[in-house]
Design an enzyme around this catalytic site. Structure first.
Site: not given
Ligand code: U5P
Length: 297
Positions: A66-67, A155-157, A177, A247
């Protein structure tokens, strides 16, 4: 005469009302040609698996990054993980962040811990995403190897939406995927430039795996992240970045070091794709995000 009898052990099971050996699906691929199971709902017995892993008192590490602005996702991520991730098992959440003060205090069940690991950020989201390999690698050696048996790297989102348990665990696992689980090899978005370390020739590759959910034993994740990070550094020196960043390198790795278990897209779904009939459960779900507003902030 005429009617063939099933083999003896199948006959035995047919007699029992439970039929507990019959965990099978005919509508999906359940096994790769190298005998790795593909995990779909209805293909395993979680009672048996839970007992096996409980007996070993296994601890699972869940790594998540979580950046910058992505700390906003942590609350929902952790709350839903407490409900659905490895219920009844020991869990360490490893949260890599540049903003430790923004990590929410989520109530945790017994045997579960949050470990905040402060790391630097990078200006580009592509680099943040890719540097995960380097960081998971170095922390595997320093720390994870002493604390957990398996690592799950996600991933965090995202939110957990249904059970994600020990059925996923194996020496080395990847996830199909959601955009490509039913696609032909020709349409997989592997890196196709031969100059890149992530290059996969047109006639190679088995599946297209998601960058947002992989794992295995700490040793196997150590090896995977080491290879992927090194490949990225070779490319970087040549001014190359693979088409789908980490990936792409992960997919290259899995062509030559095949996973011992594969997770169906139940484990990484995106509702933009609807909810097809073959998905009996949606266990881990992408959250809608405004890319422009959240990336590079
Ligand atoms: N991520 C961050 N901060 C950022 C961009 C990416 O923490 O500004 C990390 C998150 O864990 C995110 C993963 O789930 O990299 C992959 O990025 P995304 O493809 O989900 O944007």
């Amino acid at each position: 005469s005429g009617r063939q009898l099933p083999p003896y052990f199948l006959l035995l099971q047919c007699d029992s009302k439970e039929n507990f050996l019959f965990h099978r699906r005919s509508d999906v691929l359940m096994m790769t040609p190298w005998f790795a199971p593909i995990v779909w709902e209805g293909t395993y017995n979680s009672e048996i698996l839970n007992e096996q892993f409980r007996r070993r008192n296994v601890t699972v590490g869940l790594t998540v990054f979580a950046i910058k602005k992505y700390t906003v996702f942590l609350n929902k991520f952790l709350e839903t993980a407490e409900t659905y991730f490895m219920v009844g098992h020991r869990v360490n959440y490893y949260i890599f962040t540049d903003r430790p003060e923004e990590v929410p205090k989520v109530p945790l069940k017994e045997g579960r811990n949050v470990v905040v690991l402060q790391v630097q950020n990078y200006p580009r989201w592509q680099e943040i995403s890719m540097r995960r390999m380097e960081l998971i690698n170095s922390f595997s050696q320093q720390r994870f190897i002493n604390e957990v048996s398996y690592l799950v790297c996600v991933d965090v989102d995202m939110r957990f939406n249904d059970q994600v348990g020990v059925e996923i665990l194996s020496n080395l696992f990847g996830t199909l995927h959601p955009h490509f689980y039913a696609a032909e090899r020709q349409s997989f978005t592997y890196e196709r430039r031969p100059a890149s370390q992530a290059y996969v020739p047109r006639d190679e590759g088995d599946f297209y795996y998601a960058g947002g959910f992989f794992g295995g034993t700490v040793m196997e994740v150590y090896k995977l992240t080491k290879k992927c990070h090194e490949a990225m550094m070779v490319d970087k020196a040549k001014g190359i970045e693979a088409i789908w960043q980490d990936e792409s390198y992960l997919n290259k790795y899995f062509v030559y070091y095949k996973p011992t278990k594969i997770l169906s897209p139940e484990y990484l779904w995106d509702d933009d794709l609807g909810r097809p009939e073959i998905l009996k459960k949606i266990r881990f779900l992408a959250l809608p995000k405004n890319h422009a507003a959240i990336r590079n902030k």
